[in-house]
Scaffold this motif. Structure first.
Motif, mmCIF file in Angstrom:
data_model
loop_
_atom_site.group_PDB
_atom_site.id
_atom_site.type_symbol
_atom_site.label_atom_id
_atom_site.label_comp_id
_atom_site.label_asym_id
_atom_site.label_seq_id
_atom_site.Cartn_x
_atom_site.Cartn_y
_atom_site.Cartn_z
ATOM 1 N N GLU A 169 48.383 40.936 35.865
ATOM 2 C CA GLU A 169 49.261 41.967 35.306
ATOM 3 C C GLU A 169 49.585 43.040 36.339
ATOM 4 O OE1 GLU A 169 51.704 44.016 32.735
ATOM 5 O OE2 GLU A 169 50.955 41.946 32.732
ATOM 6 N N ILE A 170 48.592 43.431 37.142
ATOM 7 C CA ILE A 170 48.842 44.433 38.177
ATOM 8 C C ILE A 170 49.807 43.886 39.223
ATOM 9 C CG2 ILE A 170 47.772 45.624 40.140
ATOM 10 C CD1 ILE A 170 45.442 46.313 38.392
ATOM 11 N N GLN A 171 49.624 42.629 39.620
ATOM 12 C CA GLN A 171 50.531 42.046 40.612
ATOM 13 C C GLN A 171 51.931 41.842 40.037
ATOM 14 O OE1 GLN A 171 48.557 38.569 42.315
ATOM 15 N NE2 GLN A 171 47.953 39.837 44.052
ATOM 16 N N ARG A 172 52.044 41.655 38.723
ATOM 17 C CA ARG A 172 53.369 41.560 38.099
ATOM 18 C C ARG A 172 54.105 42.889 38.217
ATOM 19 N NH1 ARG A 172 56.079 42.675 33.552
ATOM 20 N NH2 ARG A 172 54.332 43.768 32.592
ATOM 21 N N ARG A 173 53.362 43.979 38.024
ATOM 22 C CA ARG A 173 53.972 45.303 38.077
ATOM 23 C C ARG A 173 54.032 45.865 39.498
ATOM 24 N NH1 ARG A 173 51.294 48.694 33.035
ATOM 25 N NH2 ARG A 173 50.801 46.920 31.695
ATOM 26 N N ARG A 174 53.040 45.491 40.316
ATOM 27 C CA ARG A 174 52.959 45.987 41.693
ATOM 28 C C ARG A 174 52.624 44.818 42.628
ATOM 29 N NH1 ARG A 174 49.806 51.848 41.497
ATOM 30 N NH2 ARG A 174 50.869 52.697 39.649
ATOM 31 N N PRO A 175 53.616 44.034 43.011
ATOM 32 C CA PRO A 175 53.379 42.804 43.792
ATOM 33 C C PRO A 175 52.694 43.044 45.135
ATOM 34 C CG PRO A 175 55.628 42.885 42.934
ATOM 35 C CD PRO A 175 55.040 44.230 42.700
ATOM 36 N N GLU A 176 52.754 44.258 45.646
ATOM 37 C CA GLU A 176 52.185 44.539 46.972
ATOM 38 C C GLU A 176 50.662 44.691 46.952
ATOM 39 O OE1 GLU A 176 52.664 48.512 44.999
ATOM 40 O OE2 GLU A 176 53.814 46.643 45.108
ATOM 41 N N VAL A 177 50.068 44.796 45.781
ATOM 42 C CA VAL A 177 48.625 45.040 45.681
ATOM 43 C C VAL A 177 47.837 43.770 46.039
ATOM 44 C CG1 VAL A 177 46.718 45.649 44.129
ATOM 45 C CG2 VAL A 177 48.901 46.855 43.960
ATOM 46 N N ARG A 178 46.874 43.895 46.963
ATOM 47 C CA ARG A 178 45.973 42.790 47.306
ATOM 48 C C ARG A 178 44.851 42.737 46.279
ATOM 49 N NH1 ARG A 178 47.165 42.257 52.897
ATOM 50 N NH2 ARG A 178 49.275 43.104 53.132
ATOM 51 N N VAL A 179 44.191 41.579 46.170
ATOM 52 C CA VAL A 179 43.164 41.400 45.144
ATOM 53 C C VAL A 179 41.881 40.856 45.761
ATOM 54 C CG1 VAL A 179 42.512 40.213 43.018
ATOM 55 C CG2 VAL A 179 44.874 40.990 43.341
ATOM 56 N N LEU A 180 40.754 41.490 45.402
ATOM 57 C CA LEU A 180 39.428 41.013 45.777
ATOM 58 C C LEU A 180 38.577 40.973 44.517
ATOM 59 C CD1 LEU A 180 37.182 40.233 47.747
ATOM 60 C CD2 LEU A 180 36.824 42.672 48.211
ATOM 61 N N PHE A 181 38.127 39.755 44.142
ATOM 62 C CA PHE A 181 37.287 39.590 42.962
ATOM 63 C C PHE A 181 35.819 39.650 43.333
ATOM 64 C CE2 PHE A 181 41.106 37.074 41.747
ATOM 65 C CZ PHE A 181 41.461 37.771 40.597
ATOM 66 N N THR A 182 34.982 39.974 42.345
ATOM 67 C CA THR A 182 33.535 39.899 42.524
ATOM 68 C C THR A 182 32.910 39.424 41.225
ATOM 69 O OG1 THR A 182 31.547 41.095 43.234
ATOM 70 C CG2 THR A 182 33.104 42.297 41.851
ATOM 71 N N SER A 183 31.765 38.742 41.336
ATOM 72 C CA SER A 183 31.051 38.271 40.164
ATOM 73 C C SER A 183 29.693 37.745 40.599
ATOM 74 C CB SER A 183 31.835 37.161 39.452
ATOM 75 O OG SER A 183 31.097 36.646 38.356
ATOM 76 N N GLY A 184 28.754 37.738 39.662
ATOM 77 C CA GLY A 184 27.457 37.132 39.921
ATOM 78 C C GLY A 184 27.434 35.680 39.515
#
Length: 224
Positions: A169-184
């Motif tokens: 959803e964030i990339q739909r509204r702001r395509p320039e945003v990079r994404v880094l996920f985290t999880s255990g």
């Protein structure tokens, strides 16, 4: 001791600049590269910069194997060393260059302690940081947020919005945003363009290196 630690910071800055220049010139076999890393590891241990010393020793081990280091491996190890110096010693020639753009990281993490840990680490590295406890909270106020360069989000969160849903959803509204996920647990499903993954629990230097890696990616690579 403090004046000597200050001299170490200056030396670490010069050493990193030298290592970068030899890496850019594909001159990893030069004797000065191995000598520089070896001495940096020893000095870091002497003055109590544990993470710098550990990162430098890992590079030193590659040279000690008696063969020319693999370029990709050394690039990854050097990125870790740069992050450790930036975090612990507070000096890095790359970070001090004038004109460096202001970078903002958006942290979305429901665990209060982990969120505080990530915020403190990234602020210490000079990033602007915005925090949210879950995706529902963030999306409700997304339009009011200032420009953001990176979303660092947990995959598993309470509420109706997962980390992947939030990223899409964030990339739909702001395509320039990079994404880094985290999880255990497991990593992302792979349908978020440019989504990288950092497993929990993560060390401060690992977080710093991965954030820098994602932000330094060419724009085309980050969105494909």
């Amino acid at each position: 001791m403090e004046p000597l630690r200050g001299r170490f910071r200056e030396r670490a800055s010069r050493d990193l600049d030298l290592l970068r220049r030899h890496l850019a010139a594909d001159d990893l076999g030069a004797a000065v590269v191995e000598t520089t890393v070896h001495k940096l590891a020893g000095s870091a241990a002497l003055f109590g910069f544990a993470e710098v010393g550990e990162a430098a020793r890992d590079i030193d081990k590659v040279f000690s194997a008696g063969r020319r280091p693999d370029r990709k491996m050394l690039e990854a190890l050097l990125a870790r060393l740069v992050a450790a110096v930036r975090a612990e010693a507070g000096t890095d020639p790359e970070a001090e260059r004038p004109g460096r753009p202001l970078e903002t990281v958006l942290i979305v993490e429901d665990d209060d302690l982990l969120r505080a840990h990530a915020e403190r680490a990234l602020r210490g590295l000079g990033y602007q940081v915005i925090c949210a406890a879950d995706g529902d909270e963030l999306l409700a106020g997304l339009e009011a947020l200032p420009p953001v360069q990176l979303l660092f989000t947990d995959l598993m969160m309470p509420g109706a919005v997962s980390g992947e849903m939030l990223a899409r959803e964030i990339q739909r509204r702001r395509p320039e945003v990079r994404v880094l996920f985290t999880s255990g647990r497991a990593g992302p499903g792979g349908d978020v363009p440019g989504g990288h993954f950092l497993a929990k629990p993560y060390r401060r230097d690992a977080l710093a290196a991965m954030v820098r890696k994602v932000l330094d990616q060419p724009a085309d690579d980050a969105t494909t």
